[in-house]
Structure formats: C-alpha cells, structure tokens
Design a protein around this motif. Structure first.
Motif, PDB file in Angstrom:
ATOM      1  N   ALA A  75      -3.501  24.602 -30.234  1.00  0.00           N
ATOM      2  CA  ALA A  75      -2.525  24.478 -29.745  1.00  0.00           C
ATOM      3  C   ALA A  75      -2.298  23.073 -29.431  1.00  0.00           C
ATOM      4  CB  ALA A  75      -2.390  25.192 -28.324  1.00  0.00           C
ATOM      5  N   GLU A  76      -0.922  22.621 -29.480  1.00  0.00           N
ATOM      6  CA  GLU A  76      -0.551  21.371 -29.250  1.00  0.00           C
ATOM      7  C   GLU A  76      -0.605  21.326 -27.649  1.00  0.00           C
ATOM      8  OE1 GLU A  76       3.229  19.782 -30.846  1.00  0.00           O
ATOM      9  OE2 GLU A  76       2.246  19.947 -32.746  1.00  0.00           O
ATOM     10  N   ARG A  77      -0.091  22.281 -27.019  1.00  0.00           N
ATOM     11  CA  ARG A  77      -0.143  22.371 -25.528  1.00  0.00           C
ATOM     12  C   ARG A  77       0.052  23.870 -25.155  1.00  0.00           C
ATOM     13  NH1 ARG A  77       2.025  19.268 -21.084  1.00  0.00           N
ATOM     14  NH2 ARG A  77       3.190  20.627 -19.660  1.00  0.00           N
ATOM     15  N   ILE A  78      -0.605  24.087 -23.798  1.00  0.00           N
ATOM     16  CA  ILE A  78      -0.595  25.586 -23.249  1.00  0.00           C
ATOM     17  C   ILE A  78      -0.285  25.325 -21.821  1.00  0.00           C
ATOM     18  CG2 ILE A  78      -1.973  27.484 -22.766  1.00  0.00           C
ATOM     19  CD1 ILE A  78      -3.372  27.184 -25.034  1.00  0.00           C
ATOM     20  N   ASP A  79       0.617  25.648 -21.287  1.00  0.00           N
ATOM     21  CA  ASP A  79       1.056  25.334 -19.910  1.00  0.00           C
ATOM     22  C   ASP A  79       1.217  26.882 -19.267  1.00  0.00           C
ATOM     23  OD1 ASP A  79       2.230  24.633 -17.692  1.00  0.00           O
ATOM     24  OD2 ASP A  79       4.300  23.967 -18.506  1.00  0.00           O
ATOM     25  N   THR A  80       0.446  26.921 -18.238  1.00  0.00           N
ATOM     26  CA  THR A  80       0.394  28.184 -17.801  1.00  0.00           C
ATOM     27  C   THR A  80       0.350  28.022 -15.893  1.00  0.00           C
ATOM     28  OG1 THR A  80      -1.211  29.001 -19.411  1.00  0.00           O
ATOM     29  CG2 THR A  80      -1.268  30.301 -17.287  1.00  0.00           C
ATOM     30  N   GLU A  81       1.219  28.941 -15.475  1.00  0.00           N
ATOM     31  CA  GLU A  81       1.129  29.017 -14.027  1.00  0.00           C
ATOM     32  C   GLU A  81       0.660  30.400 -13.840  1.00  0.00           C
ATOM     33  OE1 GLU A  81       4.410  28.343 -10.624  1.00  0.00           O
ATOM     34  OE2 GLU A  81       5.142  29.630 -12.281  1.00  0.00           O
ATOM     35  N   ILE A 106       2.194  25.897 -30.841  1.00  0.00           N
ATOM     36  CA  ILE A 106       1.134  26.219 -31.635  1.00  0.00           C
ATOM     37  C   ILE A 106       1.971  26.159 -33.024  1.00  0.00           C
ATOM     38  CG2 ILE A 106      -0.754  27.542 -32.280  1.00  0.00           C
ATOM     39  CD1 ILE A 106      -0.054  29.079 -29.567  1.00  0.00           C
ATOM     40  N   PRO A 107       1.449  25.003 -33.579  1.00  0.00           N
ATOM     41  CA  PRO A 107       1.813  25.072 -35.038  1.00  0.00           C
ATOM     42  C   PRO A 107       1.300  26.074 -35.796  1.00  0.00           C
ATOM     43  CG  PRO A 107       1.051  22.759 -34.208  1.00  0.00           C
ATOM     44  CD  PRO A 107       0.367  23.844 -33.242  1.00  0.00           C
TER      45      PRO A 107
END
Length: 143
Positions: A75-81, A106-107
């Motif tokens: 993943a380039e970024r995983i943003d979780t709340e 995720i590319p």
C-alpha cells in the motif's frame, strides 16, 4: 514468543471530581490528563475510548499491510479511523461497538482483492481479537 508492552494510569480522587493521567511505556503519551468530564461529558481531552480507538486503528492498518504483503502488494497509504462506542448497559458501561473506516491506496490491485484483505485484517488484527464487541468495517480503495 511473547512481547510485553505497557501503559499506565494514575487516578486521584472520586469518580466525578477526581482526575488522572495516562502514560505509555514508550513515552509517546506521557502524563496526559483524563477525567470523568473528558470521558462522559464531552470536555476536551483524552479518554480511554479514544486511546483504544487509536490502538485499534493502528493495529488494523498494520494487519492489512501484512495481508497485502502476503499477496505481493504494498500500500502507498492506509488511513484508518476506529470509532469506539461506549454504551450504558445493565450493570454499568461497556464498549459495545467499534466501527473501522479505512481508505487505502494500493497500486496494481482490484476491489475484490482489497475487500478480501480488508475483511481478513479485521478478523485477524490482535486488537480486534481482544474485543467482546461488534466490529464493523467500511473499506474503500483509492484509485
């Protein structure tokens, strides 16, 4: 293999008029104040539920990263709340729900692969396994 980490809290006084501080072993959180008003009356400041939410969101994001890696994805970024629900129940209060919302970039993946990984991370995350609460998930893949 066992890994041991710790957090600590100090409380002084009664439930409603008392106050406390919370700290972590690493020192990232150090003597942060908390109180009845911060937890139950909307006063600004820390409380156990937001700390649990931060722990769950960070654990889930790492679990998702691991599962993606097992599929050869990064993943380039995983943003979780993690939104933690504290309800009044018979005999006091209980954390009854945690709702995870994650958006990941995720590319080279598709929606089905991502959703399968997201659901597997929700079930397998060590913090998810800790809760006796309903855990729900909204997972979105960014393009």
């Amino acid at each position: 293999m066992s890994i041991h980490k710790s957090g600590s809290a100090v409380w002084q006084g009664g439930l409603k008029d008392g106050k406390g501080t919370v700290s972590t072993q690493s020192g990232v959180i150090q003597d942060i104040p908390y109180s009845f008003a911060k937890r139950f009356e909307g006063e600004a400041g820390s409380n156990p539920e937001e700390l649990i939410g931060a722990a769950h969101a960070s654990c889930y994001s790492m679990a998702l990263s691991m599962i993606l890696g097992e599929d050869g994805l990064t993943a380039e970024r995983i943003d979780t709340e993690a939104k933690v629900t504290l309800d009044q129940v018979e005999g006091g209060f209980a954390i009854t729900k945690v709702h995870l919302s994650t958006v990941a970039k995720i590319p080279d993946t598709d929606e089905a692969t991502f959703k399968a990984a997201a659901d597997k991370a929700k079930a397998g995350c060590p913090v998810s396994k800790l809760f006796n609460a309903e855990i729900t998930l909204d997972a979105k893949l960014e393009n």
